[in-house]
Scaffold this motif. Structure first.
Motif, PDB file in Angstrom:
ATOM      1  N   GLY A   1       1.722  -3.462   1.644  1.00  0.00           N
ATOM      2  CA  GLY A   1       2.493  -4.609   1.237  1.00  0.00           C
ATOM      3  C   GLY A   1       2.676  -5.565   2.396  1.00  0.00           C
ATOM      4  O   GLY A   1       1.919  -5.556   3.366  1.00  0.00           O
ATOM      5  N   TYR A   2       3.708  -6.396   2.313  1.00  0.00           N
ATOM      6  CA  TYR A   2       3.970  -7.393   3.346  1.00  0.00           C
ATOM      7  C   TYR A   2       4.901  -6.829   4.406  1.00  0.00           C
ATOM      8  O   TYR A   2       6.028  -6.446   4.117  1.00  0.00           O
ATOM      9  N   ASN A   3       4.426  -6.757   5.638  1.00  0.00           N
ATOM     10  CA  ASN A   3       5.205  -6.278   6.767  1.00  0.00           C
ATOM     11  C   ASN A   3       5.781  -7.484   7.508  1.00  0.00           C
ATOM     12  O   ASN A   3       5.038  -8.385   7.927  1.00  0.00           O
ATOM     13  N   LEU A   4       7.084  -7.508   7.669  1.00  0.00           N
ATOM     14  CA  LEU A   4       7.739  -8.619   8.349  1.00  0.00           C
ATOM     15  C   LEU A   4       7.415  -8.575   9.838  1.00  0.00           C
ATOM     16  O   LEU A   4       7.102  -7.525  10.397  1.00  0.00           O
TER      17      LEU A   4
ATOM     18  N   PHE B   1       4.763  -1.355  -3.153  1.00  0.00           N
ATOM     19  CA  PHE B   1       4.647  -2.355  -2.097  1.00  0.00           C
ATOM     20  C   PHE B   1       5.983  -2.620  -1.429  1.00  0.00           C
ATOM     21  O   PHE B   1       7.042  -2.478  -2.032  1.00  0.00           O
ATOM     22  N   ALA B   2       5.899  -3.050  -0.179  1.00  0.00           N
ATOM     23  CA  ALA B   2       7.104  -3.477   0.533  1.00  0.00           C
ATOM     24  C   ALA B   2       7.625  -4.753  -0.101  1.00  0.00           C
ATOM     25  O   ALA B   2       6.863  -5.629  -0.501  1.00  0.00           O
ATOM     26  N   ARG B   3       8.930  -4.869  -0.187  1.00  0.00           N
ATOM     27  CA  ARG B   3       9.509  -6.070  -0.779  1.00  0.00           C
ATOM     28  C   ARG B   3       9.515  -7.207   0.233  1.00  0.00           C
ATOM     29  O   ARG B   3       9.878  -7.025   1.379  1.00  0.00           O
TER      30      ARG B   3
ATOM     31  N   ILE C   1       2.345  -9.620   7.927  1.00  0.00           N
ATOM     32  CA  ILE C   1       1.052  -8.946   8.005  1.00  0.00           C
ATOM     33  C   ILE C   1       0.896  -8.103   6.743  1.00  0.00           C
ATOM     34  O   ILE C   1       1.729  -7.250   6.447  1.00  0.00           O
ATOM     35  N   LEU C   2      -0.149  -8.367   6.005  1.00  0.00           N
ATOM     36  CA  LEU C   2      -0.403  -7.672   4.740  1.00  0.00           C
ATOM     37  C   LEU C   2      -1.354  -6.504   4.954  1.00  0.00           C
ATOM     38  O   LEU C   2      -2.344  -6.621   5.676  1.00  0.00           O
ATOM     39  N   ARG C   3      -1.026  -5.396   4.306  1.00  0.00           N
ATOM     40  CA  ARG C   3      -1.931  -4.246   4.301  1.00  0.00           C
ATOM     41  C   ARG C   3      -2.035  -3.701   2.890  1.00  0.00           C
ATOM     42  O   ARG C   3      -1.036  -3.590   2.174  1.00  0.00           O
TER      43      ARG C   3
END
Length: 316
Positions: A27-30, A301-303, A38-40
């Motif tokens: 997901g989206y890492n802040l 996924f990360a929110r 950063i997306l993974r």
């Protein structure tokens, strides 16, 4: 013309090695910078609807394909995606656990972009470039090396805060002066009919939960309803009514994921009067019912943090 960066295995490997610790989860890492994530993704993702904030997506490993109307937009280690107005489109991702997709997402800072465009205009006018809402462009050598510097800086807590904004500014500069930079600059200055449609799009995103009169939007744009519809579709590849519906459904999904409310509550908050109509249209768009899709998003996924523009960048 700027040289296209045929990223050597060494250069790309350096980027991937630097990006990997910045993206520990799917997901989206802040990051230390509010507008950079950063997306993974550790798995391939089938074609699904998304809605991006204006911004830049730079893929370091893996591949994404966006579909808008009859156009296909490839963004991979050799191409980046630039978005100047929110455009709903569909997207698919090539990735695996062995080679996860890694990408940088920079949500557009309009103040920084405007300052750069003013300086660029002092050096010469943008010309008659056609403004575009979405574009996929080969990565040139200058941008590739700016991205590498950015990743090095982001791996240092101190440098990311102090030097990070300057390297982001350089990335903006490289994009705005790249192969399709003039089209993006023309879009961001909102020229001609594109500017009128961009204003209508901003109104839709600001007032999606209200009863919007498309005829009134056409009047504000100084167009007949027929002309407004045609120009709106030329920019977004969809009608004003469908665009409004798409925006509401994406917003409802975000509300359910972020706030944990029921589908009925979310549907009312985005302007639907009929929960059953909302559920039908939601399933038609996302392929799952509201509760199932919200549950999938929460667990897979990360929110993202709340966007100041009220938009959701889907974690695909």
């Amino acid at each position: 013309m700027q040289d296209t960066a045929q990223s050597t295995p060494s250069l790309q490997r350096q980027m991937v090695d630097l990006a990997t610790p910045l993206a520990p989860v799917e997901g989206y890492n802040l990051t230390a910078l509010r507008d950079v994530r950063i997306l993974r993704s550790d798995r391939p993702l089938s074609r699904a609807p998304v809605l991006y904030d204006p911004g830049i997506v730079i893929v370091l490993q893996g591949r994404k394909r966006g579909f808008l109307g009859d156009e296909v937009y490839l963004y991979d280690a050799q191409h980046y995606l630039a978005v100047s107005v929110p455009v709903p489109f569909s997207m698919e991702t090539d990735a695996s656990a062995e080679e996860p997709l890694l990408a940088i997402y920079l949500r557009l800072d309009f103040k920084v972009a405007a300052e750069l465009m003013m300086k660029l205009d002092e050096c010469g006018p943008v010309g008659d470039a056609i403004p575009r809402g979405l574009m996929s462009t080969p990565m040139d050598e200058g941008l590739a090396h700016a991205v590498l510097r950015f990743l090095k800086v982001m791996n240092s807590p101190l440098e990311s805060v102090i030097l990070g904004p300057d390297v982001v500014r350089e990335i903006y500069f490289r994009v705005l002066t790249g192969e399709q930079g003039s089209s993006m600059r023309a879009a961001l200055t909102r020229r001609g009919h594109f500017g009128k449609i961009a204003k209508a799009i901003r109104t839709i995103h600001a007032c999606f939960d209200q009863k919007l009169d498309i005829g009134h939007l056409a009047d504000e744009a100084g167009m007949s309803p027929t002309s407004f519809h045609a120009h709106f579709k030329a920019v977004t590849s969809t009608s004003p009514i469908q665009y409004l519906k798409t925006t509401r459904l994406h917003q409802a999904r975000l509300i359910m994921v972020r706030s944990g409310v029921t589908a009925a509550v979310a549907s009312a908050q985005v302007g639907y009067e009929s929960p059953s109509q909302f559920s039908r249209e939601f399933k038609r768009m996302f392929g799952r019912g509201p509760s199932e899709e919200a549950s999938r998003m929460k667990h897979a996924f990360a929110r993202p943090d709340p966007s100041p523009h009220g938009l959701y960048v889907a974690a695909h």
